[in-house]
Design a protein around this motif. Structure first.
Motif, PDB file in Angstrom:
ATOM      1  N   SER A 122      51.576  15.523 -23.775  1.00 31.58           N
ATOM      2  CA  SER A 122      51.474  15.456 -25.232  1.00 31.58           C
ATOM      3  C   SER A 122      51.718  14.032 -25.717  1.00 31.58           C
ATOM      4  CB  SER A 122      52.507  16.439 -25.796  1.00 31.58           C
ATOM      5  OG  SER A 122      52.879  16.156 -27.103  1.00 31.58           O
ATOM      6  N   GLY A 123      51.222  13.709 -26.900  1.00 36.43           N
ATOM      7  CA  GLY A 123      51.359  12.356 -27.440  1.00 36.43           C
ATOM      8  C   GLY A 123      50.366  11.416 -26.771  1.00 36.43           C
ATOM      9  N   GLY A 124      50.679  10.146 -26.729  1.00 32.41           N
ATOM     10  CA  GLY A 124      49.772   9.174 -26.112  1.00 32.41           C
ATOM     11  C   GLY A 124      49.701   9.398 -24.606  1.00 32.41           C
TER      12      GLY A 124
ATOM     13  N   SER B   4      45.544  15.461 -23.880  1.00 32.64           N
ATOM     14  CA  SER B   4      46.694  15.351 -24.762  1.00 32.64           C
ATOM     15  C   SER B   4      46.217  15.543 -26.187  1.00 32.64           C
ATOM     16  CB  SER B   4      47.345  13.985 -24.596  1.00 32.64           C
ATOM     17  OG  SER B   4      48.580  13.970 -25.259  1.00 32.64           O
ATOM     18  N   ALA B   5      47.133  15.842 -27.078  1.00 29.01           N
ATOM     19  CA  ALA B   5      46.740  16.007 -28.479  1.00 29.01           C
ATOM     20  C   ALA B   5      47.946  15.740 -29.361  1.00 29.01           C
ATOM     21  CB  ALA B   5      46.225  17.423 -28.714  1.00 29.01           C
ATOM     22  N   ARG B   6      47.675  15.413 -30.579  1.00 26.63           N
ATOM     23  CA  ARG B   6      48.760  15.333 -31.568  1.00 26.63           C
ATOM     24  C   ARG B   6      48.587  16.576 -32.432  1.00 26.63           C
ATOM     25  NH1 ARG B   6      51.067  10.222 -30.340  1.00 26.63           N
ATOM     26  NH2 ARG B   6      49.471   8.735 -29.772  1.00 26.63           N
ATOM     27  N   SER B   7      49.591  17.451 -32.407  1.00 23.69           N
ATOM     28  CA  SER B   7      49.452  18.724 -33.110  1.00 23.69           C
ATOM     29  C   SER B   7      50.298  18.754 -34.376  1.00 23.69           C
ATOM     30  CB  SER B   7      49.871  19.875 -32.175  1.00 23.69           C
ATOM     31  OG  SER B   7      50.024  21.072 -32.898  1.00 23.69           O
TER      32      SER B   7
ATOM     33  N   GLU C 101      50.190  21.278 -36.357  1.00 25.10           N
ATOM     34  CA  GLU C 101      50.605  22.679 -36.492  1.00 25.10           C
ATOM     35  C   GLU C 101      51.962  22.927 -35.831  1.00 25.10           C
ATOM     36  OE1 GLU C 101      47.449  25.310 -35.261  1.00 25.10           O
ATOM     37  OE2 GLU C 101      48.508  27.064 -36.080  1.00 25.10           O
ATOM     38  N   PHE C 102      52.206  22.234 -34.712  1.00 18.13           N
ATOM     39  CA  PHE C 102      53.473  22.472 -34.009  1.00 18.13           C
ATOM     40  C   PHE C 102      54.663  21.945 -34.811  1.00 18.13           C
ATOM     41  CE2 PHE C 102      56.715  21.889 -30.646  1.00 18.13           C
ATOM     42  CZ  PHE C 102      56.649  23.137 -30.052  1.00 18.13           C
ATOM     43  N   LYS C 103      54.363  21.061 -35.780  1.00 17.38           N
ATOM     44  CA  LYS C 103      55.449  20.536 -36.613  1.00 17.38           C
ATOM     45  C   LYS C 103      55.890  21.563 -37.655  1.00 17.38           C
ATOM     46  CE  LYS C 103      54.568  15.628 -36.059  1.00 17.38           C
ATOM     47  NZ  LYS C 103      54.188  14.371 -36.684  1.00 17.38           N
ATOM     48  N   THR C 104      55.131  22.660 -37.789  1.00 14.10           N
ATOM     49  CA  THR C 104      55.499  23.706 -38.756  1.00 14.10           C
ATOM     50  C   THR C 104      56.167  24.881 -38.020  1.00 14.10           C
ATOM     51  OG1 THR C 104      53.427  24.942 -38.514  1.00 14.10           O
ATOM     52  CG2 THR C 104      53.435  23.137 -40.122  1.00 14.10           C
TER      53      THR C 104
ATOM     54  N   GLY D  45      55.701  13.569 -22.027  1.00 16.65           N
ATOM     55  CA  GLY D  45      55.296  12.851 -23.234  1.00 16.65           C
ATOM     56  C   GLY D  45      56.340  11.853 -23.678  1.00 16.65           C
ATOM     57  N   GLY D  46      56.273  11.479 -24.946  1.00 21.38           N
ATOM     58  CA  GLY D  46      57.201  10.495 -25.495  1.00 21.38           C
ATOM     59  C   GLY D  46      58.206  11.120 -26.450  1.00 21.38           C
ATOM     60  N   ASP D  47      58.804  10.306 -27.280  1.00 13.73           N
ATOM     61  CA  ASP D  47      59.912  10.797 -28.113  1.00 13.73           C
ATOM     62  C   ASP D  47      59.490  11.895 -29.096  1.00 13.73           C
ATOM     63  OD1 ASP D  47      58.483   8.983 -29.561  1.00 13.73           O
ATOM     64  OD2 ASP D  47      60.205   7.975 -30.456  1.00 13.73           O
ATOM     65  N   GLY D  48      58.245  11.803 -29.612  1.00 14.22           N
ATOM     66  CA  GLY D  48      57.772  12.845 -30.525  1.00 14.22           C
ATOM     67  C   GLY D  48      57.680  14.187 -29.807  1.00 14.22           C
ATOM     68  N   THR D  49      57.150  14.147 -28.605  1.00 11.58           N
ATOM     69  CA  THR D  49      57.020  15.355 -27.777  1.00 11.58           C
ATOM     70  C   THR D  49      58.399  15.972 -27.534  1.00 11.58           C
ATOM     71  OG1 THR D  49      55.114  14.385 -26.696  1.00 11.58           O
ATOM     72  CG2 THR D  49      56.227  16.155 -25.503  1.00 11.58           C
ATOM     73  N   PHE D  50      59.367  15.124 -27.245  1.00 12.27           N
ATOM     74  CA  PHE D  50      60.719  15.618 -26.951  1.00 12.27           C
ATOM     75  C   PHE D  50      61.406  16.140 -28.220  1.00 12.27           C
ATOM     76  CE2 PHE D  50      60.901  12.417 -23.226  1.00 12.27           C
ATOM     77  CZ  PHE D  50      60.079  13.242 -22.481  1.00 12.27           C
TER      78      PHE D  50
ATOM     79  N   ILE E  44      53.620   4.402 -21.991  1.00 13.41           N
ATOM     80  CA  ILE E  44      53.607   3.039 -21.443  1.00 13.41           C
ATOM     81  C   ILE E  44      54.664   2.155 -22.115  1.00 13.41           C
ATOM     82  CG2 ILE E  44      51.151   3.151 -20.837  1.00 13.41           C
ATOM     83  CD1 ILE E  44      50.658   1.187 -23.217  1.00 13.41           C
ATOM     84  N   ASP E  45      55.204   2.624 -23.246  1.00 11.70           N
ATOM     85  CA  ASP E  45      56.069   1.738 -24.050  1.00 11.70           C
ATOM     86  C   ASP E  45      57.464   1.509 -23.471  1.00 11.70           C
ATOM     87  OD1 ASP E  45      53.962   1.725 -25.824  1.00 11.70           O
ATOM     88  OD2 ASP E  45      54.778   3.354 -27.040  1.00 11.70           O
ATOM     89  N   ASN E  46      57.901   2.351 -22.586  1.00  9.34           N
ATOM     90  CA  ASN E  46      59.249   2.294 -22.000  1.00  9.34           C
ATOM     91  C   ASN E  46      60.334   2.284 -23.083  1.00  9.34           C
ATOM     92  OD1 ASN E  46      60.788   2.357 -19.636  1.00  9.34           O
ATOM     93  ND2 ASN E  46      61.142   0.157 -19.665  1.00  9.34           N
TER      94      ASN E  46
HETATM   95  P1  ATP Z   1      53.840   8.382 -27.645  1.00 11.64           P
HETATM   96  O1  ATP Z   1      55.181   7.698 -27.498  1.00 11.64           O
HETATM   97  O2  ATP Z   1      52.923   8.018 -26.547  1.00 11.64           O
HETATM   98  O3  ATP Z   1      53.231   8.267 -28.996  1.00 11.64           O
HETATM   99  P2  ATP Z   1      54.892  10.915 -28.396  1.00 11.64           P
HETATM  100  O4  ATP Z   1      55.288  12.097 -27.609  1.00 11.64           O
HETATM  101  O5  ATP Z   1      55.982  10.192 -29.127  1.00 11.64           O
HETATM  102  O6  ATP Z   1      54.113   9.949 -27.423  1.00 11.64           O
HETATM  103  P3  ATP Z   1      53.842  11.984 -30.879  1.00 11.64           P
HETATM  104  O7  ATP Z   1      52.452  12.041 -31.402  1.00 11.64           O
HETATM  105  O8  ATP Z   1      54.877  11.340 -31.715  1.00 11.64           O
HETATM  106  O9  ATP Z   1      53.743  11.322 -29.433  1.00 11.64           O
HETATM  107  O10 ATP Z   1      54.330  13.473 -30.595  1.00 11.64           O
HETATM  108  C1  ATP Z   1      53.525  14.379 -29.863  1.00 11.64           C
HETATM  109  C2  ATP Z   1      53.501  15.724 -30.508  1.00 11.64           C
HETATM  110  O11 ATP Z   1      54.831  16.259 -30.544  1.00 11.64           O
HETATM  111  C3  ATP Z   1      53.055  15.745 -31.975  1.00 11.64           C
HETATM  112  O12 ATP Z   1      51.661  15.740 -32.113  1.00 11.64           O
HETATM  113  C4  ATP Z   1      53.679  17.042 -32.462  1.00 11.64           C
HETATM  114  O13 ATP Z   1      52.887  18.136 -32.104  1.00 11.64           O
HETATM  115  C5  ATP Z   1      54.993  17.087 -31.689  1.00 11.64           C
HETATM  116  N1  ATP Z   1      56.069  16.578 -32.547  1.00 11.64           N
HETATM  117  C6  ATP Z   1      56.390  15.297 -32.813  1.00 11.64           C
HETATM  118  N2  ATP Z   1      57.411  15.202 -33.664  1.00 11.64           N
HETATM  119  C7  ATP Z   1      57.755  16.475 -33.968  1.00 11.64           C
HETATM  120  C8  ATP Z   1      58.734  17.082 -34.827  1.00 11.64           C
HETATM  121  N3  ATP Z   1      59.581  16.339 -35.548  1.00 11.64           N
HETATM  122  N4  ATP Z   1      58.789  18.429 -34.886  1.00 11.64           N
HETATM  123  C9  ATP Z   1      57.939  19.187 -34.161  1.00 11.64           C
HETATM  124  N5  ATP Z   1      57.000  18.691 -33.357  1.00 11.64           N
HETATM  125  C10 ATP Z   1      56.891  17.355 -33.256  1.00 11.64           C
END
Ligand code: ATP
Length: 324
Positions: free
Chosen positions: A9-11, A70-73, A75-78, A101-106, A127-129
């Motif tokens: 998920s994410g980048g 991968s995708a940015r969702s 919907e999952f934020k709801t 994935g990255g911090d958003g995924t976590f 890739i950002d470390n």
């Molecule tokens: P990168 O560092 O490569 O961008 P990432 O994991 O940080 O990777 P994001 O796009 O920030 O990438 O997050 C990936 C997905 O995680 C989002 O598209 C979303 O579905 C979910 N996500 C991110 N933040 C939240 C949140 N606060 N609540 C619920 N889901 C989230």
């Protein structure tokens, strides 16, 4: 645990495929079923699943990107989106998730774990470390090598034409790629968000270099640098204030995210995949797998997503000495 789901998920980042392979093979080794979830959280919500056997992940260790996509969702934020995701997991009898994935995924995974007490474990793939709890994220080493290779090529033209090149590299709000690749590629100046030394100092330093006989130079600029100017504006500023410099700008862009993973990233992905599955088997949840001093360890996700607080000051000193 009888069945584990894995998603990216994410980048995307080089090494994600190697991590999926490691998760699938570790599951097979321990006779746990493994399910690949396509398109990250969006595929989870939609039930876009495929069973992964040890054989179905062959010939991918060497491939960049992620075959699960991968995708940015949004919907999952709801809450409703996460409820649908939970229903799919129950319906498919999946007991735990490995999130690459990255911090958003976590952040999303942690929220999901809080709401449904569903076991999750993270593998840092970016890739950002920029994640704490690991010295290296998956894809970072490959990106460093890609950037060094690109700068080497630009250096050929810089030195042939006595040019000053401003090269923007990725890294979001972190200067790890810029600092390490800049050092590795022999850049004269490296501008990173963690240490904004100001524009005056940049001019002084470039002027000094020129006075010592340097006719071409490379300035590496992290995309998140804090000078308040884009890399193009920076180049214009230097052009206005340091006449007679022939300046060019190069933004490396998405080529930094692609390509075959380095051996380092493949080995790291394999080790992290094993640790992720075996940690879930031990009943651990809400952790992220990482590597610290060559040991594979787990850290609570809540700590990992705080991000790395600083760059290595020793490395910054080495850079300073190298640009003498
Ligand atoms: P990168 O560092 O490569 O961008 P990432 O994991 O940080 O990777 P994001 O796009 O920030 O990438 O997050 C990936 C997905 O995680 C989002 O598209 C979303 O579905 C979910 N996500 C991110 N933040 C939240 C949140 N606060 N609540 C619920 N889901 C989230």
């Amino acid at each position: 645990i009888k069945k584990i789901g894995v998603l990216t998920s994410g980048g995307d980042a080089p090494g994600m495929n190697a991590a999926i392979r490691a998760v699938a093979r570790t599951c097979a080794y321990h006779q746990i079923e493994c399910v690949g979830i396509y398109r990250g959280y969006q595929g989870l919500i939609e039930g876009d699943f495929e069973d992964l056997s040890a054989r179905s992940v062959r010939n991918i260790i060497n491939r960049g990107g992620t075959f699960l996509k991968s995708a940015r969702s949004q919907e999952f934020k709801t809450k409703e989106g996460r409820a649908k995701a939970h229903e799919q997991l129950i319906k498919n009898q999946i007991d735990a998730l490995v999130l690459i994935g990255g911090d958003g995924t976590f952040t999303g995974g942690m929220l999901f774990n809080e709401e449904y007490n569903f076991p999750i474990i993270g593998i840092p793939g970016t890739i950002d470390n920029d994640i704490d709890g690991t010295m290296y994220t998956l894809g970072y080493d490959t990106a460093l090598n890609t950037v060094v290779d690109a700068i080497d090529r630009i250096r050929d033209t810089a030195s042939s034409h006595d040019r000053l090149f401003f090269i923007e590299v990725m890294g979001r709000d972190c200067g790890h790629i810029a600092l390490n690749a800049g050092l590795g590629a022999g850049a004269e100046e490296i501008l990173i968000p963690e240490a904004n030394r100001g524009l005056e100092q940049l001019l002084e330093s470039l002027e000094r270099s020129r006075n010592t006989g340097k006719s071409s130079s490379i300035v590496v600029v992290a995309e998140g640098d804090k000078t308040g100017k884009s890399v193009f504006q920076l180049a214009e500023y230097v052009e206005e204030n340091l006449p007679n410099y022939d300046i060019r700008v190069s933004v490396l862009g998405h080529m930094q995210r692609g390509g075959a993973p380095t051996c380092f990233d493949r080995v790291l992905a394999s080790r992290m995949g094993v640790k992720a599955v075996e940690s879930l088997m031990e009943g651990k949840s809400n952790y992220m797998v990482g590597m610290i001093k060559d040991e594979i360890v787990i850290t609570p996700i809540v700590d990992a997503i705080k991000g790395k607080s600083s760059v290595d000051s020793d490395l910054m000193r080495v850079c300073e000495i190298m640009s003498t």
